[in-house]
Scaffold this motif. Structure first.
Motif, mmCIF file in Angstrom:
data_model
loop_
_atom_site.group_PDB
_atom_site.id
_atom_site.type_symbol
_atom_site.label_atom_id
_atom_site.label_comp_id
_atom_site.label_asym_id
_atom_site.label_seq_id
_atom_site.Cartn_x
_atom_site.Cartn_y
_atom_site.Cartn_z
ATOM 1 N N ASP A 11 -17.982 20.008 -9.444
ATOM 2 C CA ASP A 11 -17.694 18.575 -9.498
ATOM 3 C C ASP A 11 -16.430 18.247 -10.298
ATOM 4 N N ARG A 12 -15.551 19.215 -10.453
ATOM 5 C CA ARG A 12 -14.352 19.009 -11.274
ATOM 6 C C ARG A 12 -13.093 18.905 -10.404
ATOM 7 N N TYR A 13 -13.181 18.135 -9.333
ATOM 8 C CA TYR A 13 -12.068 18.050 -8.386
ATOM 9 C C TYR A 13 -10.839 17.358 -8.956
ATOM 10 N N ASP A 14 -11.019 16.369 -9.823
ATOM 11 C CA ASP A 14 -9.860 15.737 -10.462
ATOM 12 C C ASP A 14 -9.090 16.768 -11.291
ATOM 13 N N GLU A 15 -9.820 17.575 -12.029
ATOM 14 C CA GLU A 15 -9.206 18.619 -12.858
ATOM 15 C C GLU A 15 -8.547 19.684 -11.986
ATOM 16 N N LEU A 16 -9.202 20.049 -10.888
ATOM 17 C CA LEU A 16 -8.638 21.040 -9.969
ATOM 18 C C LEU A 16 -7.333 20.536 -9.359
ATOM 19 N N LEU A 17 -7.311 19.294 -8.926
ATOM 20 C CA LEU A 17 -6.090 18.719 -8.371
ATOM 21 C C LEU A 17 -4.981 18.694 -9.414
ATOM 22 N N ALA A 22 0.168 20.596 -11.439
ATOM 23 C CA ALA A 22 0.933 21.061 -12.597
ATOM 24 C C ALA A 22 1.527 22.446 -12.344
ATOM 25 N N ALA A 23 0.732 23.330 -11.730
ATOM 26 C CA ALA A 23 1.201 24.695 -11.476
ATOM 27 C C ALA A 23 2.323 24.730 -10.444
ATOM 28 N N PHE A 24 2.314 23.798 -9.506
ATOM 29 C CA PHE A 24 3.312 23.784 -8.442
ATOM 30 C C PHE A 24 4.502 22.866 -8.761
ATOM 31 N N ALA A 25 4.461 22.146 -9.873
ATOM 32 C CA ALA A 25 5.494 21.151 -10.192
ATOM 33 C C ALA A 25 6.890 21.764 -10.319
ATOM 34 N N TYR A 26 6.991 23.009 -10.772
ATOM 35 C CA TYR A 26 8.309 23.631 -10.948
ATOM 36 C C TYR A 26 9.048 23.793 -9.618
ATOM 37 N N MET A 27 8.335 23.696 -8.508
ATOM 38 C CA MET A 27 8.957 23.835 -7.190
ATOM 39 C C MET A 27 9.684 22.565 -6.755
ATOM 40 N N ASP A 28 9.324 21.434 -7.349
ATOM 41 C CA ASP A 28 9.922 20.156 -6.951
ATOM 42 C C ASP A 28 11.439 20.220 -7.115
ATOM 43 N N GLY A 29 12.129 19.863 -6.047
ATOM 44 C CA GLY A 29 13.585 19.895 -6.060
ATOM 45 C C GLY A 29 14.174 21.269 -5.796
ATOM 46 N N ARG A 30 13.329 22.300 -5.714
ATOM 47 C CA ARG A 30 13.806 23.663 -5.456
ATOM 48 C C ARG A 30 13.533 24.112 -4.030
ATOM 49 N N ALA A 37 1.153 21.074 -1.628
ATOM 50 C CA ALA A 37 0.277 20.654 -2.726
ATOM 51 C C ALA A 37 0.327 19.144 -2.919
ATOM 52 N N HIS A 38 1.478 18.526 -2.604
ATOM 53 C CA HIS A 38 1.612 17.084 -2.764
ATOM 54 C C HIS A 38 0.707 16.301 -1.815
ATOM 55 N N ASN A 74 -8.184 40.623 10.547
ATOM 56 C CA ASN A 74 -7.518 41.741 9.879
ATOM 57 C C ASN A 74 -6.934 41.449 8.507
ATOM 58 N N CYS A 75 -7.229 40.292 7.912
ATOM 59 C CA CYS A 75 -6.744 40.040 6.553
ATOM 60 C C CYS A 75 -7.478 38.848 5.941
ATOM 61 N N LEU A 76 -7.264 38.689 4.642
ATOM 62 C CA LEU A 76 -7.765 37.532 3.916
ATOM 63 C C LEU A 76 -6.542 36.763 3.429
ATOM 64 N N TYR A 77 -6.414 35.506 3.858
ATOM 65 C CA TYR A 77 -5.266 34.694 3.469
ATOM 66 C C TYR A 77 -5.489 34.143 2.064
ATOM 67 N N VAL A 78 -4.498 34.305 1.207
ATOM 68 C CA VAL A 78 -4.525 33.829 -0.169
ATOM 69 C C VAL A 78 -3.679 32.561 -0.231
ATOM 70 N N GLY A 79 -4.300 31.448 -0.570
ATOM 71 C CA GLY A 79 -3.577 30.185 -0.649
ATOM 72 C C GLY A 79 -3.856 29.450 -1.942
ATOM 73 N N LYS A 80 -2.949 28.590 -2.290
ATOM 74 C CA LYS A 80 -3.061 27.743 -3.485
ATOM 75 C C LYS A 80 -3.487 28.547 -4.709
ATOM 76 N N LEU A 81 -2.835 29.696 -4.895
ATOM 77 C CA LEU A 81 -2.994 30.455 -6.137
ATOM 78 C C LEU A 81 -2.255 29.659 -7.210
ATOM 79 N N ALA A 82 -2.989 29.169 -8.193
ATOM 80 C CA ALA A 82 -2.390 28.313 -9.218
ATOM 81 C C ALA A 82 -2.899 28.710 -10.595
ATOM 82 N N VAL A 83 -1.982 28.727 -11.557
ATOM 83 C CA VAL A 83 -2.326 28.992 -12.954
ATOM 84 C C VAL A 83 -1.689 27.887 -13.789
#
Length: 159
Positions: A11-17, A22-30, A37-38, A74-83
């Motif tokens: 039930d922590r979807y606000d925190e997850l978002l 935050a983890a993807f913010a460095y990509m903005d403008g790059r 993610a937006h 034939n594979c497992l797709y890895v998405g939205k890996l965020a730290v």
């Protein structure tokens, strides 16, 4: 650090978002086009956690990382890996990739697959250090040249 699978009781979807943004913010403008993610919302994350296999890394009650996994042929797709930015470089990303490898093995899938943007060379280096190799390039709709690199990692059986 605890690893939890996001199940119907999560039930922590606000925190997850907030973590993902935050983890993807460095990509903005790059990167162009901007990160998908937006487009995420609490509701879309709720659907995503029910449609995919999702895990979170939690320490001291704080959500510090997440990964979404989607079985493909034939594979497992890895998405939205965020730290969380303050926790990057502490091994959380590598830990979540290890969880992805375990999940792939449990599903009898021989590889992991992910996509990273052309411009994010530091990510290419990190994924290469984790055993991923470039497997192809693709362009987002409306772009003439490649915008993404597909990387794969072959998963060996558990010994």
């Amino acid at each position: 650090m605890d690893t939890v699978r996001f199940d119907p009781g999560f039930d922590r979807y606000d925190e997850l978002l907030a973590l993902i943004l935050a983890a993807f913010a460095y990509m903005d403008g790059r990167i162009d086009p901007p990160s998908s993610a937006h487009a995420l919302t609490v509701d879309s994350l709720r659907r995503k956690t029910s449609d995919e296999i999702a895990f979170g890394a939690i320490a001291g009650g704080e959500l510090l990382g997440c990964v979404f996994l989607k079985p493909e042929p034939n594979c497992l797709y890895v998405g939205k890996l965020a730290v969380a930015p303050a926790s990057q470089g502490t091994g959380i990303g590598r830990h979540l990739i290890a969880i992805a490898e375990e999940t792939a093995r449990s599903l009898s899938l021989p590889a992991l697959r992910l996509q990273t943007r052309i411009e994010l060379t530091e990510n290419h280096e990190i994924f290469a250090a984790w055993g991923f190799v470039e497997a192809g390039r693709s362009a987002h709709p409306g772009f003439a040249g490649p915008t993404s690199i597909e990387m794969r990692k072959v998963i060996g059986p558990t010994l």
